[in-house]
Scaffold this motif. Structure first.
Motif, PDB file in Angstrom:
ATOM      1  N   SER B  40      10.320 -42.905  18.406  1.00 57.39           N
ATOM      2  CA  SER B  40      11.672 -42.543  18.860  1.00 57.39           C
ATOM      3  C   SER B  40      11.947 -41.046  18.676  1.00 57.39           C
ATOM      4  CB  SER B  40      12.717 -43.357  18.101  1.00 57.39           C
ATOM      5  OG  SER B  40      12.628 -43.076  16.712  1.00 57.39           O
ATOM      6  N   GLU B  41      11.279 -40.443  17.712  1.00 56.09           N
ATOM      7  CA  GLU B  41      11.482 -39.001  17.512  1.00 56.09           C
ATOM      8  C   GLU B  41      10.828 -38.185  18.632  1.00 56.09           C
ATOM      9  OE1 GLU B  41      11.878 -38.571  12.676  1.00 56.09           O
ATOM     10  OE2 GLU B  41       9.869 -38.890  13.504  1.00 56.09           O
ATOM     11  N   VAL B  42       9.724 -38.714  19.173  1.00 55.06           N
ATOM     12  CA  VAL B  42       9.103 -38.038  20.312  1.00 55.06           C
ATOM     13  C   VAL B  42      10.044 -38.094  21.513  1.00 55.06           C
ATOM     14  CG1 VAL B  42       7.150 -37.996  21.917  1.00 55.06           C
ATOM     15  CG2 VAL B  42       6.758 -38.551  19.500  1.00 55.06           C
ATOM     16  N   THR B  43      10.584 -39.283  21.764  1.00 52.48           N
ATOM     17  CA  THR B  43      11.531 -39.429  22.880  1.00 52.48           C
ATOM     18  C   THR B  43      12.733 -38.507  22.683  1.00 52.48           C
ATOM     19  OG1 THR B  43      10.847 -41.721  23.175  1.00 52.48           O
ATOM     20  CG2 THR B  43      12.914 -41.083  24.210  1.00 52.48           C
ATOM     21  N   ASP B  44      13.235 -38.444  21.460  1.00 51.69           N
ATOM     22  CA  ASP B  44      14.376 -37.561  21.189  1.00 51.69           C
ATOM     23  C   ASP B  44      14.034 -36.108  21.471  1.00 51.69           C
ATOM     24  OD1 ASP B  44      15.978 -39.652  20.501  1.00 51.69           O
ATOM     25  OD2 ASP B  44      15.689 -39.461  18.328  1.00 51.69           O
ATOM     26  N   ALA B  45      12.816 -35.711  21.087  1.00 48.79           N
ATOM     27  CA  ALA B  45      12.407 -34.324  21.330  1.00 48.79           C
ATOM     28  C   ALA B  45      12.363 -34.030  22.830  1.00 48.79           C
ATOM     29  CB  ALA B  45      11.041 -34.058  20.690  1.00 48.79           C
ATOM     30  N   GLY B 106      -0.771 -35.209  27.102  1.00 45.86           N
ATOM     31  CA  GLY B 106       0.623 -35.525  27.442  1.00 45.86           C
ATOM     32  C   GLY B 106       0.822 -37.020  27.650  1.00 45.86           C
ATOM     33  N   ILE B 107      -0.137 -37.639  28.318  1.00 43.23           N
ATOM     34  CA  ILE B 107      -0.055 -39.085  28.557  1.00 43.23           C
ATOM     35  C   ILE B 107      -0.132 -39.834  27.229  1.00 43.23           C
ATOM     36  CG2 ILE B 107      -1.343 -41.061  29.507  1.00 43.23           C
ATOM     37  CD1 ILE B 107      -2.002 -39.273  31.936  1.00 43.23           C
ATOM     38  N   ALA B 108      -1.058 -39.429  26.370  1.00 48.94           N
ATOM     39  CA  ALA B 108      -1.227 -40.136  25.096  1.00 48.94           C
ATOM     40  C   ALA B 108       0.045 -40.040  24.242  1.00 48.94           C
ATOM     41  CB  ALA B 108      -2.429 -39.570  24.336  1.00 48.94           C
ATOM     42  N   ILE B 109       0.625 -38.848  24.170  1.00 46.70           N
ATOM     43  CA  ILE B 109       1.851 -38.686  23.375  1.00 46.70           C
ATOM     44  C   ILE B 109       2.985 -39.520  23.980  1.00 46.70           C
ATOM     45  CG2 ILE B 109       3.597 -37.045  22.568  1.00 46.70           C
ATOM     46  CD1 ILE B 109       1.367 -34.879  22.661  1.00 46.70           C
ATOM     47  N   SER B 110       3.092 -39.486  25.297  1.00 46.23           N
ATOM     48  CA  SER B 110       4.159 -40.239  25.967  1.00 46.23           C
ATOM     49  C   SER B 110       3.991 -41.735  25.750  1.00 46.23           C
ATOM     50  CB  SER B 110       4.175 -39.923  27.466  1.00 46.23           C
ATOM     51  OG  SER B 110       4.261 -38.529  27.669  1.00 46.23           O
ATOM     52  N   SER B 214       2.446 -32.989  31.519  1.00 45.75           N
ATOM     53  CA  SER B 214       1.718 -31.861  30.946  1.00 45.75           C
ATOM     54  C   SER B 214       2.623 -30.954  30.109  1.00 45.75           C
ATOM     55  CB  SER B 214       1.054 -31.035  32.061  1.00 45.75           C
ATOM     56  OG  SER B 214       0.105 -31.837  32.732  1.00 45.75           O
ATOM     57  N   CYS B 215       3.925 -31.103  30.275  1.00 48.00           N
ATOM     58  CA  CYS B 215       4.871 -30.325  29.453  1.00 48.00           C
ATOM     59  C   CYS B 215       5.026 -30.930  28.059  1.00 48.00           C
ATOM     60  CB  CYS B 215       6.256 -30.284  30.121  1.00 48.00           C
ATOM     61  SG  CYS B 215       6.332 -29.251  31.585  1.00 48.00           S
ATOM     62  N   VAL B 216       4.699 -32.210  27.922  1.00 54.90           N
ATOM     63  CA  VAL B 216       4.990 -32.923  26.673  1.00 54.90           C
ATOM     64  C   VAL B 216       4.253 -32.354  25.447  1.00 54.90           C
ATOM     65  CG1 VAL B 216       4.880 -35.186  25.535  1.00 54.90           C
ATOM     66  CG2 VAL B 216       5.728 -35.004  27.876  1.00 54.90           C
ATOM     67  N   PRO B 217       2.944 -32.053  25.535  1.00 59.41           N
ATOM     68  CA  PRO B 217       2.286 -31.523  24.329  1.00 59.41           C
ATOM     69  C   PRO B 217       2.972 -30.271  23.775  1.00 59.41           C
ATOM     70  CG  PRO B 217       0.631 -32.122  25.956  1.00 59.41           C
ATOM     71  CD  PRO B 217       1.965 -32.251  26.626  1.00 59.41           C
ATOM     72  N   SER B 218       3.351 -29.334  24.642  1.00 59.77           N
ATOM     73  CA  SER B 218       3.944 -28.099  24.127  1.00 59.77           C
ATOM     74  C   SER B 218       5.342 -28.356  23.572  1.00 59.77           C
ATOM     75  CB  SER B 218       3.952 -26.996  25.193  1.00 59.77           C
ATOM     76  OG  SER B 218       4.706 -27.386  26.297  1.00 59.77           O
ATOM     77  N   ILE B 219       6.043 -29.347  24.087  1.00 60.19           N
ATOM     78  CA  ILE B 219       7.363 -29.696  23.523  1.00 60.19           C
ATOM     79  C   ILE B 219       7.176 -30.220  22.097  1.00 60.19           C
ATOM     80  CG2 ILE B 219       9.317 -31.308  23.685  1.00 60.19           C
ATOM     81  CD1 ILE B 219       9.003 -31.129  26.770  1.00 60.19           C
ATOM     82  N   VAL B 220       6.199 -31.089  21.921  1.00 59.12           N
ATOM     83  CA  VAL B 220       5.955 -31.658  20.589  1.00 59.12           C
ATOM     84  C   VAL B 220       5.433 -30.575  19.638  1.00 59.12           C
ATOM     85  CG1 VAL B 220       4.457 -33.258  19.311  1.00 59.12           C
ATOM     86  CG2 VAL B 220       5.632 -34.018  21.391  1.00 59.12           C
ATOM     87  N   GLN B 221       4.546 -29.743  20.147  1.00 61.70           N
ATOM     88  CA  GLN B 221       3.930 -28.727  19.300  1.00 61.70           C
ATOM     89  C   GLN B 221       4.917 -27.643  18.878  1.00 61.70           C
ATOM     90  OE1 GLN B 221       0.852 -29.132  18.200  1.00 61.70           O
ATOM     91  NE2 GLN B 221       0.929 -27.283  16.963  1.00 61.70           N
ATOM     92  N   ASN B 222       5.689 -27.131  19.841  1.00 57.88           N
ATOM     93  CA  ASN B 222       6.548 -25.975  19.565  1.00 57.88           C
ATOM     94  C   ASN B 222       8.010 -26.321  19.343  1.00 57.88           C
ATOM     95  OD1 ASN B 222       4.237 -24.391  20.058  1.00 57.88           O
ATOM     96  ND2 ASN B 222       4.687 -24.334  22.230  1.00 57.88           N
ATOM     97  N   GLY B 223       8.344 -27.569  19.577  1.00 59.99           N
ATOM     98  CA  GLY B 223       9.716 -28.000  19.354  1.00 59.99           C
ATOM     99  C   GLY B 223      10.574 -27.933  20.607  1.00 59.99           C
TER     100      GLY B 223
END
Lengths: 162, 428
Positions: B40-45, B106-110, B214-223
């Motif tokens: 849920s924290e990933v979705t929130d991010a 990105g797919i794996a994180i999603s 493909s945007c998801v990894p950098s969102i998780v990594q950099n906030g």
């Protein structure tokens, strides 16, 4: 089934098909992947090929034929050895794809949408190939050729022995 | 040029290989998500980042994810839409061919965020090289324990399928894509129900575009705050702009959302070819309304383009110089949509053929003023009256070129033919 038309996949293709069947939990999802193998293997998806795919998947031939006929990459009749597809959608046409098609028609002696009687080449126009930054573009079988000029087309044809 | 996020690995030798991707910091975001975050924290991010879908509709990604019901037992799926087929669009191909691991991460994180254990990448059939590289990337990632059961030693497992389409524009529409994945003809479904509740195999399904995921990894990594600081308010993050047509340097440019069209065309894409003048631009692919040179200062983001009566779409910028015949452009694109109509809805199936005949009449000197009005009438009889958005999209080239360049249609009618004779000549 029409007599004498029963087909089989080659051992290599059968291996590929088995891998696909193993990978998909829902067999219907294997229809497109197996049709791709059959198209490559037999050069077209005629009735016998469709029936083979259907029996491989345990589906009715009608069900498989219905799907196959929807997609432009599946051909019901054999195509030439070299299938040349020129994109004529917006970005390519802005940069002269019509001239490329006409050059090919004249040079190869075959009209767009047709296969030359010697079976060596099929020429067609195609919708956007997703290569608009390097327009005009054409695909020969699976390979893209970009930033085309008539000179470049000529050297590609020579390379293909056409 | 702004810092590159999506294209940072493009141009590096072997960028498609796992070792290259990892040497550049790849898969650290996945590790962070699995070790430090709850789904849920990933979705929130993702919600907080403001990420909006890059496939064309611009719908907020985090919100889309939150529509998937949490309390339904049984499988749910993620489908990555890699059926890039909107004329003028060639941005996803760059990622697929050059940086497949960024997409897989990105797919794996999603999937971790969505509790999905099986994902499908539906890639257009013509992208043979992209499919090949993706398949190899999946195999490399499975081998390294980054995909497959127990990703990075965790309880989370994921199977990713690379599924090739077979030449059909409409399969880029999300419900047609699902039908195609189920081995059927690509006929769009009636919505609702939406795929979030009834999708693939009747199960809850999220469908996201390649660039979005493909945007998801950098969102998780950099906030999320970092991501939201790029671009403009409500239009955050980097965007891939695929520029084609009459510019000196066509290509894919990564720039923050909100860059002006003028900057994109003249500073990055080298200006108009051969020193000619700019006439018109389709700013987001062939189904976005044409805008004119006077609007070149518009910001390239979802809201600013909507404000001038167009759309960001897929970010495919099709540029036309002052020697371009707008009737010819409209004719070509209407023919394309007629060819790609799945045939399910009468207005789209029959109406587009009628529009093509009228446009041909005008282009080749047999048209009348009444035909121009009739075109608009037919267009309004198609738009909004079909199962899927293709009906709306299909009439936009004719509708918008008449709206902005009606005088050009009139002069075709008056002079009995096309006033622009292109170098290639014109034949019916």
């Amino acid at each position: 089934m029409a007599q004498g038309t029963q087909r089989k996949f080659s051992p290599e293709a059968q291996k590929e098909v088995d891998k696909i069947l193993f990978s998909y939990g829902v067999k219907e999802s294997a229809v497109l992947p197996v049709l791709h193998v059959a198209q490559r293997e037999f050069g077209c998806l005629d009735r016998a090929a469709v029936e083979l795919v259907a029996s491989t998947l345990g589906l009715s031939p009608t069900r498989v034929a219905q799907t196959a006929s929807f997609y432009t990459m599946f051909s019901p009749a054999p195509l030439g050895k070299h299938v040349i597809q020129v994109c004529t959608n917006v970005s390519c046409s802005l940069l002269g794809s019509e001239g490329i098609v006409r050059y090919l028609e004249k040079r190869l002696g075959v009209e767009r949408g047709h296969t030359r009687p010697d079976g060596l080449v099929t020429l067609s126009t195609v919708e956007c190939l997703g290569s608009c930054g390097t327009a005009p573009v054409m695909a020969v079988n699976d390979r893209y050729f970009e930033n085309l000029t008539t000179e470049k087309v000529e050297s590609i044809l020579r390379e293909l022995g056409l | 040029m702004a810092e590159k996020i999506l294209l940072k690995n493009v141009g590096i030798p072997g960028s498609e290989r796992l070792e290259t991707y990892r040497s550049r910091g790849g898969y650290r975001a996945l590790e962070k998500a699995l070790r430090e975050l709850k789904p849920s924290e990933v979705t929130d991010a993702v919600k907080k980042s403001g990420l909006r879908g890059r496939g064309g509709a611009g719908f907020p990604t985090g919100l889309k994810w939150s529509f998937v019901p949490k309390d339904v037992p049984g499988p749910r799926y993620l489908c990555c839409n890699a059926d890039e087929g909107e004329p003028g669009t060639f941005k996803d191909r760059v990622i697929l061919e050059n940086d497949p691991h960024m997409l897989l991460e990105g797919i794996a994180i999603s999937c971790f965020a969505l509790s999905v254990v099986e994902a499908f990448i539906y890639i257009r059939g013509e992208f043979a090289l992209g499919a090949e590289r993706l398949e190899r990337a999946v195999a490399e990632a499975e081998e390294a324990g980054l995909l497959g059961p127990n990703v990075l030693g965790s309880d989370f497992g994921l199977k990713v399928h690379v599924h090739r389409g077979a030449g059909s524009y409409i399969c880029g529409e999300e419900t047609a894509l699902l039908e195609s994945l189920e081995g059927k003809r690509g006929l769009p479904r009636l919505k609702p129900p939406f795929p979030a509740s009834v999708g693939l195999y009747g199960r809850p399904t999220v469908i996201n575009n390649v660039e979005t995921l493909s945007c998801v990894p950098s969102i998780v990594q950099n906030g999320p705050e970092w991501f939201a600081s790029i671009g403009t308010k409500g239009n955050t993050g980097p965007k891939l702009f695929a520029v084609s047509g009459h510019v000196e340097r066509p290509g894919v440019y990564e720039l923050p959302l909100g860059v002006t069209l003028r900057e994109l065309l003249f500073e990055y894409a080298g200006g108009i070819r051969g020193g000619r003048g700019l006439k018109a631009v389709m700013p987001g692919g062939s189904s976005t309304p044409v805008i004119t040179a006077e609007q070149a200062d518009v910001k390239m983001d979802f809201d600013s383009l909507a404000a001038v009566g167009s759309a960001l779409g897929s970010g495919a910028v099709i540029v036309m110089d002052d020697a371009t015949c707008m009737v010819e452009v409209a004719l070509g694109l209407t023919k394309f949509y007629r060819h790609e109509s799945c045939g399910q809805c009468t207005p789209c199936r029959e109406g587009l053929g009628w529009m093509v005949r009228l446009l041909e009449g005008i282009e080749f000197g047999r048209g009348s003023t009444a035909d121009i009005d009739l075109l608009l009438e037919i267009a309004s009889g198609i738009s909004g009256k079909t199962l899927c958005p293709m009906g709306d999209a299909a009439v936009i080239p004719a509708q918008s070129t008449i709206a902005r360049f009606r005088d050009e249609y009139e002069s075709h009618v008056r002079t009995g033919g096309c006033p622009f004779k292109s170098a290639a000549g014109k034949v019916e």
